[in-house]
Design a protein around this motif. Structure first.
Motif, mmCIF file in Angstrom:
data_model
loop_
_atom_site.group_PDB
_atom_site.id
_atom_site.type_symbol
_atom_site.label_atom_id
_atom_site.label_comp_id
_atom_site.label_asym_id
_atom_site.label_seq_id
_atom_site.Cartn_x
_atom_site.Cartn_y
_atom_site.Cartn_z
ATOM 1 N N THR A 1 0.836 -1.197 0.000
ATOM 2 C CA THR A 1 0.000 0.000 0.000
ATOM 3 C C THR A 1 0.871 1.247 0.000
ATOM 4 O O THR A 1 2.029 1.210 0.438
ATOM 5 C CB THR A 1 -0.914 0.043 1.244
ATOM 6 N N PRO A 2 0.323 2.396 -0.461
ATOM 7 C CA PRO A 2 1.057 3.658 -0.366
ATOM 8 C C PRO A 2 1.034 4.205 1.060
ATOM 9 O O PRO A 2 0.450 3.599 1.965
ATOM 10 C CB PRO A 2 0.302 4.570 -1.336
ATOM 11 N N LEU A 3 1.674 5.358 1.234
ATOM 12 C CA LEU A 3 1.782 5.948 2.566
ATOM 13 C C LEU A 3 0.472 6.564 3.032
ATOM 14 O O LEU A 3 0.058 6.388 4.176
ATOM 15 C CB LEU A 3 2.901 6.999 2.557
ATOM 16 N N ASP A 4 -0.213 7.295 2.153
ATOM 17 C CA ASP A 4 -1.424 8.025 2.545
ATOM 18 C C ASP A 4 -2.643 7.115 2.403
ATOM 19 O O ASP A 4 -3.088 6.812 1.292
ATOM 20 C CB ASP A 4 -1.573 9.273 1.660
ATOM 21 N N LYS A 5 -3.199 6.712 3.519
ATOM 22 C CA LYS A 5 -4.339 5.785 3.489
ATOM 23 C C LYS A 5 -5.663 6.488 3.240
ATOM 24 O O LYS A 5 -6.681 5.820 3.022
ATOM 25 C CB LYS A 5 -4.410 5.002 4.800
ATOM 26 N N THR A 6 -5.700 7.839 3.275
ATOM 27 C CA THR A 6 -6.970 8.553 3.170
ATOM 28 C C THR A 6 -7.349 8.885 1.737
ATOM 29 O O THR A 6 -8.529 9.121 1.443
ATOM 30 C CB THR A 6 -6.907 9.865 3.977
ATOM 31 N N ARG A 7 -6.377 8.904 0.811
ATOM 32 C CA ARG A 7 -6.672 9.322 -0.562
ATOM 33 C C ARG A 7 -7.344 8.196 -1.344
ATOM 34 O O ARG A 7 -6.974 7.022 -1.227
ATOM 35 C CB ARG A 7 -5.398 9.771 -1.259
ATOM 36 N N THR A 8 -8.331 8.579 -2.155
ATOM 37 C CA THR A 8 -9.051 7.608 -2.979
ATOM 38 C C THR A 8 -8.598 7.631 -4.432
ATOM 39 O O THR A 8 -9.013 6.782 -5.221
ATOM 40 C CB THR A 8 -10.568 7.884 -2.932
ATOM 41 N N ASP A 9 -7.747 8.600 -4.798
ATOM 42 C CA ASP A 9 -7.270 8.699 -6.176
ATOM 43 C C ASP A 9 -5.910 8.010 -6.297
ATOM 44 O O ASP A 9 -5.308 7.591 -5.306
ATOM 45 C CB ASP A 9 -7.151 10.172 -6.589
ATOM 46 N N VAL A 10 -5.434 7.877 -7.527
ATOM 47 C CA VAL A 10 -4.090 7.345 -7.757
ATOM 48 C C VAL A 10 -3.077 8.371 -7.251
ATOM 49 O O VAL A 10 -3.179 9.565 -7.542
ATOM 50 C CB VAL A 10 -3.873 7.062 -9.260
ATOM 51 N N ILE A 11 -2.073 7.905 -6.505
ATOM 52 C CA ILE A 11 -1.024 8.779 -5.969
ATOM 53 C C ILE A 11 0.197 8.602 -6.859
ATOM 54 O O ILE A 11 0.911 7.595 -6.752
ATOM 55 C CB ILE A 11 -0.709 8.417 -4.511
ATOM 56 N N PRO A 12 0.487 9.547 -7.770
ATOM 57 C CA PRO A 12 1.504 9.316 -8.810
ATOM 58 C C PRO A 12 2.898 9.032 -8.273
ATOM 59 O O PRO A 12 3.645 8.255 -8.869
ATOM 60 C CB PRO A 12 1.479 10.629 -9.619
ATOM 61 N N ASN A 13 3.282 9.658 -7.142
ATOM 62 C CA ASN A 13 4.649 9.495 -6.641
ATOM 63 C C ASN A 13 4.780 8.430 -5.564
ATOM 64 O O ASN A 13 5.806 8.351 -4.881
ATOM 65 C CB ASN A 13 5.178 10.833 -6.118
ATOM 66 N N ASP A 14 3.748 7.605 -5.381
ATOM 67 C CA ASP A 14 3.821 6.515 -4.400
ATOM 68 C C ASP A 14 3.424 5.209 -5.067
ATOM 69 O O ASP A 14 2.799 5.194 -6.125
ATOM 70 C CB ASP A 14 2.911 6.795 -3.201
ATOM 71 N N ARG A 15 3.769 4.124 -4.432
ATOM 72 C CA ARG A 15 3.605 2.804 -5.037
ATOM 73 C C ARG A 15 2.135 2.433 -5.214
ATOM 74 O O ARG A 15 1.254 2.929 -4.489
ATOM 75 C CB ARG A 15 4.319 1.760 -4.189
ATOM 76 N N PRO A 16 1.838 1.516 -6.127
ATOM 77 C CA PRO A 16 0.457 1.063 -6.327
ATOM 78 C C PRO A 16 -0.017 0.182 -5.164
ATOM 79 O O PRO A 16 0.781 -0.454 -4.470
ATOM 80 C CB PRO A 16 0.532 0.232 -7.615
ATOM 81 N N TYR A 17 -1.320 0.157 -4.982
ATOM 82 C CA TYR A 17 -1.932 -0.876 -4.158
ATOM 83 C C TYR A 17 -1.790 -2.212 -4.889
ATOM 84 O O TYR A 17 -1.993 -2.296 -6.104
ATOM 85 C CB TYR A 17 -3.419 -0.602 -3.950
ATOM 86 N N ALA A 18 -1.462 -3.267 -4.148
ATOM 87 C CA ALA A 18 -1.312 -4.575 -4.797
ATOM 88 C C ALA A 18 -1.424 -5.687 -3.766
ATOM 89 O O ALA A 18 -1.025 -5.533 -2.604
ATOM 90 C CB ALA A 18 0.039 -4.677 -5.516
#
Length: 365
Positions: free
Chosen positions: A125-142
């Motif tokens: 998971t990325p660092l910011d758990k609150t965002r619902t959009d794609v976070i371009p500078n952080d890793r994908p959910y997988a």
């Protein structure tokens, strides 16, 4: 009819394989083929052929964080010593049939060998758990859900491991459902962006690794030491890399294996025994260890994104590594290990060095 109490080992064996291979008619083969010595079937024969059940848990909450490689769990079964991988009655008939598909991976240059069957799940998971959009500078959910078949062969100083992992990346891996369940259980806020996770993709990974004992102190010393190196490679759409590393251990009655047992593919080190009648956990003792692993990475699906479809991705670091320190306590019949890992940054826009803790419980029956 015999009760569960009267035959605990037999029922535990059935339960272990049910967890690993899922329920179905094929599991009926396990009862018959669980008797390693067809001439003398029964619990007495099983006791002479001890097997190991491992429970592995890796989680970044041990590091005070909740992002990146956030959780991994793996169940594994390690066979007794085997004569071969397709005919030995120590293996259930279902597994022997699967092994016929991978005969080209079986080595023949060693006298001691065993097999490892694993069922595992990992999530990222990325660092910011609150965002619902794609976070371009952080890793994908997988998420990654897989079945692994591993083949270990050894002599006194060296062990070769080949493992094939087959599974699924994407929503079918149940990464979101697993994380939501654990977070709800612990009253932790859920991650909001799982709708952006990688798409479903069949994952195949072939891993080969060699471990060598470069040095070990005399066995009659109260405090023993050894040094173990490893090098290997992974090939597949999930991960393609070259890796190398080492481990140094110090303790009382060091086990006759090849180091700690992380979730990392080919990491299971419950080695075959030089004496097939011996037990791996015959005595008690404690040990401490430090280890390191470096990788030259060509592909990492959890950073590069889906292979055959457009998906979120980040620019990965080509050279990555981790350091670990840990402690293990062994008793007659089992071992528990804790290790803490600190990793280098895995992609160019990563802001922190990730870390996680790992617990492994091994029980011998």
């Amino acid at each position: 009819m015999p009760s569960i109490i009267s035959h605990p080992i037999t029922h535990l064996r059935k339960l272990g394989f049910t967890l690993l291979l899922a329920s179905g008619p094929a599991l009926a083969d396990i009862v018959e083929s669980g008797y390693c010595d067809p001439a003398q079937p029964g619990i007495a024969a099983l006791a002479r052929h001890p097997e190991i059940y491992n429970i592995h848990l890796e989680n970044d909450l041990f590091n005070g964080s909740d992002q990146g490689y956030t959780n991994g769990v793996k169940l594994s079964w390690v066979s007794a010593n085997l004569k071969d991988y397709v005919n030995d009655p120590c293996l259930p008939l279902t597994i022997r049939r699967l092994n016929r598909l991978f005969t080209s991976l079986h080595r023949t240059g060693y006298s001691s060998r065993n097999m490892v069957v694993t069922l595992g799940q990992s999530m990222y998971t990325p660092l910011d758990k609150t965002r619902t959009d794609v976070i371009p500078n952080d890793r994908p959910y997988a998420g990654w859900l897989y079945l692994g078949l591993g083949y270990n062969e050894r002599d006194a100083r060296q062990m070769d491991t080949v493992q094939v992992n087959i599974g699924i990346v994407g929503p079918a891996s149940l990464g979101k459902q697993t994380q939501d369940f654990i977070h709800d259980l612990r009253d932790i806020p859920r991650f909001k962006g799982w709708d952006n996770q990688l798409h479903n993709e069949l994952g195949i990974q072939l891993v080969a690794e060699r471990r060598k004992k470069l040095w070990e102190s005399k066995k009659n010393n109260w405090l023993q030491f050894d040094a173990i190196t490893h090098y290997g490679a992974s090939l597949g759409n999930v991960a393609t890399y070259l890796n190398s590393g080492f481990e140094i251990r110090a303790g009382q009655d060091l086990p006759n294996d090849f180091g700690t047992s992380p979730i990392r593919s080919a990491g299971d080190s419950n080695a075959p025994l030089e004496n097939a009648m011996a037990r791996r956990f015959a005595t008690g003792g404690m040990l401490v260890f430090i280890s390191a692993d470096a990788r030259l990475v060509a592909r990492d699906i959890f950073l590069d994104g889906n292979t055959f479809a457009a998906s979120h991705s980040v620019n990965k670091e080509v050279l990555v590594g981790n350091l670990a320190a840990g402690i293990a306590w062994q008793w007659q019949g089992g071992q528990i290990t804790y290790a803490h890992y600190i990793s280098s940054k895995e992609f160019t826009t990563q802001t922190t060095n990730p870390g996680y803790g790992a617990i492994t419980l091994s029980l011998e029956y």
